[in-house]
Structure formats: C-alpha cells, structure tokens
Design a protein around this motif. Structure first.
Motif, PDB file in Angstrom:
ATOM      1  N   ASN A 160       0.822  -1.202   0.000  1.00  0.00           N
ATOM      2  CA  ASN A 160       0.000   0.000   0.000  1.00  0.00           C
ATOM      3  C   ASN A 160       0.861   1.258   0.000  1.00  0.00           C
ATOM      4  N   ILE A 161       2.031   1.186   0.657  1.00  0.00           N
ATOM      5  CA  ILE A 161       2.904   2.346   0.720  1.00  0.00           C
ATOM      6  C   ILE A 161       3.511   2.643  -0.636  1.00  0.00           C
ATOM      7  N   PHE A 162       3.970   1.603  -1.362  1.00  0.00           N
ATOM      8  CA  PHE A 162       4.663   1.811  -2.624  1.00  0.00           C
ATOM      9  C   PHE A 162       3.729   1.824  -3.825  1.00  0.00           C
ATOM     10  N   PHE A 163       2.491   1.449  -3.663  1.00  0.00           N
ATOM     11  CA  PHE A 163       1.590   1.361  -4.816  1.00  0.00           C
ATOM     12  C   PHE A 163       1.382   2.705  -5.494  1.00  0.00           C
ATOM     13  N   PRO A 164       1.159   3.817  -4.782  1.00  0.00           N
ATOM     14  CA  PRO A 164       1.014   5.106  -5.465  1.00  0.00           C
ATOM     15  C   PRO A 164       2.226   5.462  -6.308  1.00  0.00           C
ATOM     16  N   ASP A 165       3.427   5.153  -5.829  1.00  0.00           N
ATOM     17  CA  ASP A 165       4.633   5.439  -6.619  1.00  0.00           C
ATOM     18  C   ASP A 165       4.646   4.591  -7.889  1.00  0.00           C
ATOM     19  N   ILE A 166       4.208   3.333  -7.768  1.00  0.00           N
ATOM     20  CA  ILE A 166       4.149   2.464  -8.953  1.00  0.00           C
ATOM     21  C   ILE A 166       3.163   3.022  -9.966  1.00  0.00           C
ATOM     22  N   ILE A 167       2.010   3.493  -9.485  1.00  0.00           N
ATOM     23  CA  ILE A 167       0.993   4.068 -10.367  1.00  0.00           C
ATOM     24  C   ILE A 167       1.543   5.289 -11.089  1.00  0.00           C
ATOM     25  N   LYS A 168       2.225   6.168 -10.352  1.00  0.00           N
ATOM     26  CA  LYS A 168       2.797   7.366 -10.963  1.00  0.00           C
ATOM     27  C   LYS A 168       3.818   7.004 -12.032  1.00  0.00           C
ATOM     28  N   GLU A 169       4.668   6.030 -11.722  1.00  0.00           N
ATOM     29  CA  GLU A 169       5.678   5.604 -12.689  1.00  0.00           C
ATOM     30  C   GLU A 169       5.030   5.005 -13.933  1.00  0.00           C
ATOM     31  N   GLN A 170       4.018   4.222 -13.747  1.00  0.00           N
ATOM     32  CA  GLN A 170       3.330   3.599 -14.881  1.00  0.00           C
ATOM     33  C   GLN A 170       2.644   4.653 -15.743  1.00  0.00           C
ATOM     34  N   ASN A 171       1.995   5.609 -15.106  1.00  0.00           N
ATOM     35  CA  ASN A 171       1.348   6.679 -15.868  1.00  0.00           C
ATOM     36  C   ASN A 171       2.376   7.479 -16.660  1.00  0.00           C
ATOM     37  N   ARG A 172       3.545   7.702 -16.072  1.00  0.00           N
ATOM     38  CA  ARG A 172       4.600   8.422 -16.772  1.00  0.00           C
ATOM     39  C   ARG A 172       5.053   7.625 -17.999  1.00  0.00           C
ATOM     40  N   GLU A 173       5.194   6.319 -17.861  1.00  0.00           N
ATOM     41  CA  GLU A 173       5.586   5.474 -18.997  1.00  0.00           C
ATOM     42  C   GLU A 173       4.503   5.433 -20.071  1.00  0.00           C
ATOM     43  N   LEU A 174       3.246   5.389 -19.625  1.00  0.00           N
ATOM     44  CA  LEU A 174       2.153   5.356 -20.602  1.00  0.00           C
ATOM     45  C   LEU A 174       2.073   6.653 -21.395  1.00  0.00           C
ATOM     46  N   ARG A 175       2.293   7.775 -20.704  1.00  0.00           N
ATOM     47  CA  ARG A 175       2.295   9.050 -21.432  1.00  0.00           C
ATOM     48  C   ARG A 175       3.444   9.105 -22.435  1.00  0.00           C
ATOM     49  N   GLY A 176       4.621   8.570 -22.041  1.00  0.00           N
ATOM     50  CA  GLY A 176       5.740   8.516 -22.973  1.00  0.00           C
ATOM     51  C   GLY A 176       5.430   7.628 -24.176  1.00  0.00           C
ATOM     52  N   THR A 177       4.790   6.474 -23.929  1.00  0.00           N
ATOM     53  CA  THR A 177       4.406   5.566 -25.021  1.00  0.00           C
ATOM     54  C   THR A 177       3.417   6.231 -25.957  1.00  0.00           C
ATOM     55  N   GLN A 178       2.464   6.975 -25.374  1.00  0.00           N
ATOM     56  CA  GLN A 178       1.450   7.661 -26.186  1.00  0.00           C
ATOM     57  C   GLN A 178       2.103   8.709 -27.095  1.00  0.00           C
ATOM     58  N   ARG A 179       3.090   9.426 -26.579  1.00  0.00           N
ATOM     59  CA  ARG A 179       3.791  10.422 -27.406  1.00  0.00           C
ATOM     60  C   ARG A 179       4.583   9.734 -28.526  1.00  0.00           C
ATOM     61  N   ALA A 180       5.207   8.615 -28.202  1.00  0.00           N
ATOM     62  CA  ALA A 180       5.971   7.882 -29.231  1.00  0.00           C
ATOM     63  C   ALA A 180       5.045   7.371 -30.328  1.00  0.00           C
TER      64      ALA A 180
END
Length: 210
Positions: free
Chosen positions: A3-23
């Motif tokens: 539960n402590i690290f899950f928000p950080d994982i979500i943020k990282e995943q969203n950052r990767e998804l936004r990068g993929t969308q731009r590519a």
C-alpha cells in the motif's frame, strides 16, 4: 508495504504510458508523411504508365495504412490502460481510507466494552430517575409550605374580616341599645314622674272623679 509503494508504482506507470502515447503519435505522424509520399509516387508512376511500379507502391501503401491503423488501436489500448491505472489508484485510496477507518473502529471497539457501556447507560438512567424523584419531592414540599402559608394568611384574612363584621354589628347594636346609666331613672326623671301623677289626681278631683 504494498500500500505504501503502490502510489509510486501508479505514478511511474502513468509516466511510462504518457511517454508511449507520445511515441505512438510521432510514429503515426511519420507514417502519414510516408503515406502522402507514396500516394504522390503512385500518381507519378500512373502518369508514366508504369503499372508494375504502381502495384508495388500500392502494396506498400496498403501495408503503411494498416500500420497507421494499428497505431490508433495501440493508442486506444494505452489510453485504456491509463484510465485503468487511474481507477486503480482511486480504488487504492478508497481502500486505504477504509483500512484506516477499520483500524479506528477496532480501536474504539476495544475501548468500548458493551457490558460496561450498557451498565453506564443503566446507571445514568437510574440516577436520572432518582434526581427527578428528588426534585419532584422538593417541589411538592415547597408547594405544601407555600400553600399552607397562603391558606394560613387566607384564613387569618377571613377571621379578621368576620371579626370586623361582628365588631361592626356589635357596635351597631351597642349604639342602638340603651346604656346602663340610660336605663336607670334619674332623680329629675322621678320628680317629673311624681309631679305628673299629682297633677293627674288633681285634675280628676276637679272633674268629680274619685
């Protein structure tokens, strides 16, 4: 820990998804540019009558357009994944809130013994009834005291009124009744009575009446 690290994982995943969308968007723009170039080449070959070149270029154009359509599909999947991660993040926040609430409720339930709580409520009700009864008794006693005082004052007023009435009546009777001195004949009155009798006898004799 999860539960402590899950928000950080979500943020990282969203950052990767936004990068993929731009590519994907950049790839689509490049494919559209190639598509226009192929269309121009095909038109040029058609003007010169080179059918074989037109067929080859046409196949390339079909493959390029398929690839461009795939970018739309992939972009849609990426958008869907981004939405899902946001939903999961919201769900995890709600789960965290519920977990904190559950812990609070557990702590409160541990502190609150149902039997003790019930006993406390019963004691409160009992003491409250006692207080109400005591208050009622005090009020009744005070009412009796003040009512007795009022009755005594009222009785005294009535007695005084009656005495005044009797006094007035007695005074009236005494005023009308003859006094002791007035009831006894005085010397002058006796003398007046004697003269009167002699005068009567004299007048009778004058009339020849014995």
């Amino acid at each position: 820990t999860i539960n402590i690290f899950f928000p950080d994982i979500i943020k990282e995943q969203n950052r990767e998804l936004r990068g993929t969308q731009r590519a994907i968007s950049r790839d689509r723009a490049a494919l559209e540019k190639q598509e226009k170039q192929l269309e121009l080449e095909i038109k040029k070959m058609a003007k010169t009558g080179n059918k074989e070149a037109c067929k080859v270029l046409a196949k390339q154009l079909v493959q390029l357009r398929k690839q461009k359509n795939r970018t739309y599909a992939v972009s849609s999947k990426v958008t869907s994944m981004s939405t899902q991660t946001k939903v999961m993040n919201s769900q995890m926040k709600m789960a965290g809130a519920m977990s904190a609430t559950a812990k609070t409720m557990q702590a409160v339930n541990k502190k609150m013994d149902p039997q003790k709580t019930l006993q406390t409520m019963q004691n409160f009700q009992k003491e409250n009834m006692k207080m109400e009864m005591t208050e009622e008794m005090i009020n009744d006693t005070l009412d009796d005291i003040f009512d007795a005082s009022d009755e005594e004052e009222e009785s005294q007023d009535i007695v005084n009124q009656v005495l005044d009435e009797i006094g007035i009546e007695i005074s009236g009777k005494m005023a009308k009744a003859p006094s002791a001195a007035r009831g006894l004949p005085s010397a002058s009155a006796s003398s007046a009575a004697t003269i009167s009798d002699e005068e009567i006898e004299r007048q009778l004799k004058a009339l020849g009446v014995d």
